[in-house]
Each structure stands twice: as C-alpha cells, then as structure tokens.
Write a protein that holds these residues in place. Sequence first.
Motif, PDB file in Angstrom:
ATOM      1  N   LEU A  76       0.832  -1.204   0.000  1.00 54.40           N
ATOM      2  CA  LEU A  76       0.000   0.000   0.000  1.00 54.40           C
ATOM      3  C   LEU A  76       0.872   1.261   0.000  1.00 54.40           C
ATOM      4  N   LEU A  77       1.956   1.239   0.769  1.00 49.66           N
ATOM      5  CA  LEU A  77       2.805   2.411   0.859  1.00 49.66           C
ATOM      6  C   LEU A  77       3.598   2.658  -0.424  1.00 49.66           C
ATOM      7  N   ARG A  78       3.777   1.613  -1.248  1.00 51.84           N
ATOM      8  CA  ARG A  78       4.433   1.829  -2.545  1.00 51.84           C
ATOM      9  C   ARG A  78       3.573   2.698  -3.458  1.00 51.84           C
ATOM     10  N   GLN A  79       2.277   2.755  -3.172  1.00 50.81           N
ATOM     11  CA  GLN A  79       1.363   3.582  -3.960  1.00 50.81           C
ATOM     12  C   GLN A  79       1.100   4.932  -3.274  1.00 50.81           C
ATOM     13  N   THR A  80       1.912   5.228  -2.259  1.00 46.54           N
ATOM     14  CA  THR A  80       1.744   6.449  -1.473  1.00 46.54           C
ATOM     15  C   THR A  80       3.055   7.227  -1.444  1.00 46.54           C
ATOM     16  N   GLY A  81       2.995   8.514  -1.717  1.00 48.43           N
ATOM     17  CA  GLY A  81       4.158   9.381  -1.583  1.00 48.43           C
ATOM     18  C   GLY A  81       3.968  10.306  -0.403  1.00 48.43           C
ATOM     19  N   SER A  82       5.055  10.704   0.252  1.00 49.32           N
ATOM     20  CA  SER A  82       4.900  11.529   1.451  1.00 49.32           C
ATOM     21  C   SER A  82       6.065  12.493   1.632  1.00 49.32           C
ATOM     22  N   LEU A  83       5.751  13.591   2.294  1.00 48.24           N
ATOM     23  CA  LEU A  83       6.751  14.561   2.740  1.00 48.24           C
ATOM     24  C   LEU A  83       6.354  14.954   4.146  1.00 48.24           C
ATOM     25  N   ILE A  84       7.043  14.365   5.129  1.00 48.65           N
ATOM     26  CA  ILE A  84       6.713  14.593   6.532  1.00 48.65           C
ATOM     27  C   ILE A  84       7.811  15.438   7.166  1.00 48.65           C
ATOM     28  N   GLU A  85       7.401  16.569   7.705  1.00 45.11           N
ATOM     29  CA  GLU A  85       8.276  17.515   8.413  1.00 45.11           C
ATOM     30  C   GLU A  85       9.259  18.203   7.470  1.00 45.11           C
ATOM     31  N   SER A  86      10.291  17.545   6.997  1.00 40.96           N
ATOM     32  CA  SER A  86      11.220  18.189   6.061  1.00 40.96           C
ATOM     33  C   SER A  86      11.797  17.137   5.133  1.00 40.96           C
ATOM     34  N   PRO A  87      12.215  17.531   3.909  1.00 33.22           N
ATOM     35  CA  PRO A  87      12.720  16.566   2.940  1.00 33.22           C
ATOM     36  C   PRO A  87      13.983  15.862   3.457  1.00 33.22           C
ATOM     37  N   ARG A 140      10.488  21.463  -2.962  1.00 26.21           N
ATOM     38  CA  ARG A 140      10.034  20.930  -4.254  1.00 26.21           C
ATOM     39  C   ARG A 140      10.735  19.619  -4.588  1.00 26.21           C
ATOM     40  N   LEU A 141      12.015  19.518  -4.229  1.00 24.42           N
ATOM     41  CA  LEU A 141      12.718  18.246  -4.444  1.00 24.42           C
ATOM     42  C   LEU A 141      12.098  17.143  -3.579  1.00 24.42           C
ATOM     43  N   GLY A 142      11.691  17.500  -2.352  1.00 24.25           N
ATOM     44  CA  GLY A 142      11.016  16.529  -1.496  1.00 24.25           C
ATOM     45  C   GLY A 142       9.721  16.029  -2.117  1.00 24.25           C
ATOM     46  N   ILE A 143       8.985  16.933  -2.759  1.00 26.94           N
ATOM     47  CA  ILE A 143       7.754  16.516  -3.438  1.00 26.94           C
ATOM     48  C   ILE A 143       8.085  15.651  -4.654  1.00 26.94           C
ATOM     49  N   ALA A 144       9.158  15.997  -5.366  1.00 28.36           N
ATOM     50  CA  ALA A 144       9.589  15.151  -6.495  1.00 28.36           C
ATOM     51  C   ALA A 144       9.898  13.739  -6.012  1.00 28.36           C
ATOM     52  N   GLN A 145      10.570  13.617  -4.865  1.00 28.40           N
ATOM     53  CA  GLN A 145      10.843  12.293  -4.303  1.00 28.40           C
ATOM     54  C   GLN A 145       9.538  11.551  -4.009  1.00 28.40           C
ATOM     55  N   ALA A 146       8.562  12.280  -3.456  1.00 30.83           N
ATOM     56  CA  ALA A 146       7.284  11.653  -3.116  1.00 30.83           C
ATOM     57  C   ALA A 146       6.523  11.201  -4.363  1.00 30.83           C
ATOM     58  N   LEU A 147       6.742  11.902  -5.489  1.00 32.54           N
ATOM     59  CA  LEU A 147       5.991  11.601  -6.716  1.00 32.54           C
ATOM     60  C   LEU A 147       6.586  10.450  -7.523  1.00 32.54           C
ATOM     61  N   LEU A 148       7.797  10.031  -7.186  1.00 30.70           N
ATOM     62  CA  LEU A 148       8.412   8.919  -7.921  1.00 30.70           C
ATOM     63  C   LEU A 148       7.541   7.673  -7.802  1.00 30.70           C
ATOM     64  N   PRO A 151       2.470   7.756  -7.369  1.00 26.99           N
ATOM     65  CA  PRO A 151       1.572   7.272  -6.315  1.00 26.99           C
ATOM     66  C   PRO A 151       0.148   7.785  -6.485  1.00 26.99           C
ATOM     67  N   ARG A 152      -0.797   7.016  -5.964  1.00 24.18           N
ATOM     68  CA  ARG A 152      -2.204   7.420  -6.005  1.00 24.18           C
ATOM     69  C   ARG A 152      -2.538   8.398  -4.877  1.00 24.18           C
ATOM     70  N   CYS A 182      -1.035  14.434 -11.936  1.00 23.94           N
ATOM     71  CA  CYS A 182      -0.575  13.089 -11.559  1.00 23.94           C
ATOM     72  C   CYS A 182      -1.705  12.126 -11.226  1.00 23.94           C
ATOM     73  N   GLY A 183      -2.928  12.621 -11.145  1.00 28.71           N
ATOM     74  CA  GLY A 183      -4.034  11.752 -10.736  1.00 28.71           C
ATOM     75  C   GLY A 183      -3.973  11.390  -9.271  1.00 28.71           C
ATOM     76  N   ALA A 184      -3.196  12.150  -8.477  1.00 28.64           N
ATOM     77  CA  ALA A 184      -3.002  11.810  -7.065  1.00 28.64           C
ATOM     78  C   ALA A 184      -3.996  12.556  -6.181  1.00 28.64           C
ATOM     79  N   THR A 185      -4.525  11.858  -5.190  1.00 28.98           N
ATOM     80  CA  THR A 185      -5.266  12.500  -4.111  1.00 28.98           C
ATOM     81  C   THR A 185      -4.243  13.081  -3.136  1.00 28.98           C
TER      82      THR A 185
END
Length: 304
Positions: A76-87, A140-148, A151-152, A182-185
């Motif tokens: 499930l987490l492979r389909q989830t991207g995250s940025l918690i606190e700081s990249p 923004r780089l942290g969000i790029a990491q999350a988008l790899l 993810p849904r 990205c089609g992401a929620t």
Amino acid sequence: MNTIIETNMLTKYYGTQAVVNKLNLSVPEGSIYGFIGPNGAGKSTTMKLLLGLIHESSGSICLLGKQMNQSNRLSLLRQTGSLIESPSCYGHLTAQENLEIVCDLKGVKYTDIDRVLAIVDLTNDRGRKVKQFSLGMRQRLGIAQALLGNPRLLILDEPTNGLDPAGIQEMRSLISEMPKLCGATVLISSHLLSELEQIVDQVGIINHGKLLFQGKLSALQRHSKGDIVLRVLHPQKACKTLLAQGITVRAEGNLLQIPPVHEETLAALVYDLAMQDAGIVGLTQQTKSLEDIFLSLTHEKEAG
C-alpha cells in the motif's frame, strides 16, 4: 464517491495522553484534503500513523480501499508518496543523485526522474548539489521524491513551513495541480486555514486529537466569517441608521464593527447608509482565527 483514506476510531496514546483520539477521517479520491489544526493538535501523528511509521493504540486504517495490516503495509505504501516535516536529502549529492537513491528504495526506474523534475520545475537544477538549494527548492525536491512511482496518494505535512511568500505561492500552485497532473489525491496539513483555503476542496479540523469538522470547504467557510468593519466619514449618522435597523454596532472613531450578515442584508445596509449621507469609504469582512472557529464548532457540538 470512493474514499482513498478511511480511519475508524483511530487512536494513539503516548503514556496516558490520547494524541489522536477516536479519529474518523474520510478522504475522497481525487480531492485535495486540508488537514488543519494548531501545532500539537495531532496532525503529524495522524500522518505518521497513516504511513505506518508508528503504530496505533486502537482503531483501524484503510488506504486505497484496503485495511492496512502488517502483510499489505508495504504494497500500500508503494502507492503512497509523502513529505513529513522536512525533505530527506543528502546535501553533498545532486538532485539527480538524491532521486536515484529514492528510485532504488522504491524500485522505480530512473526514467521516472525526468517526469517528476518537470512537475516541480527543477529540470535545469538536476545537476546542482542540494546544499546549494534554497529552502523552497528543497521542498520541491522533497515533493519530487514523493511523486516517484506515480503514487495514487500524496501525504504532505506542512510543506510551506519556513518558506517566504513567493515560495508559499509556488508551493500552492504546485499542489493545486497534483490531481490533474498526476491523478493523485492529496492530504495536506497546516496550522493556517488561510494558507489552504485557496487550494483545498475538502477540510478536516483537528484539535487535541479530536476531529471537530470534516466536509467541503464551502461548508466550513460559514464558520470562518467574522465581523464586518465599516469605515465612514460620519460615524454618528451611520450608528443611528444601523441601530434603527437592530444592528449591534461597536464604534472606534471612524471604524464601525457589526456582526456578520447575509450579502443581501449587507447590500441593503450599505444603500441605507449612503442614503443617510454616512460617507462609507471602506468595508472589510474579517476572517475568524482558527481558534475562534474551534470555539464556534465546539459550542455547536455542545449545543447539539
């Protein structure tokens, strides 16, 4: 409407304190859901629970339509991207190299790096070392990491923290495009309602670990309307006109403060004031602070 996050009586204790208290979140698929509350309200703890970084004391979590457990958590987490606190970035490495490390961890092909760099507008900076990046670029780089891996679901914890006004605007624009690009929620947290109300369509308000409100932003906005401030040239005439119509007035010099009223009523009041030569030169609708909204919502719950 399908929900992409559903929690049932989700609770997390630290010692005897319930940091998250019987939380029933419901995040519709395709939405940008604003998770709002003051610092220490339980937002980050909830997000860590959703990502399996900490374990709940009781209750359950459904992600992407499936109840999360030890056996399916990683899938499930492979389909989830995250940025918690700081990249999490290595400053001595380039943006490209940082993204390659995340690709290796996620099992994603390096070809996806071009896509995510384009989304966050860092294509031309891929070869720069991250220690040379501004805070906004790091975010923004942290969000790029999350988008790899496309993810849904995207979970972002206070992504505008510490940014200057230009950086905040950049981040808002980027996040508002996520469902379309990205089609992401998106589940995004903040302690400032004003920061999120330009981009979210669904809202959850948490305080002391409890969910005080959940629903469409439009349903919340009636709670956030504060008093109306009128600036007039002739306050005595204006007060007389308003009091004659049963409107409570608080006057300070040329500024008159009245309770919120419907737009039709306000338009009629302004017309009457103009007809009485009160000299209106300004009108401002104040916005309640998040704390005032909490009090309003709590009072409604107690009254109900």
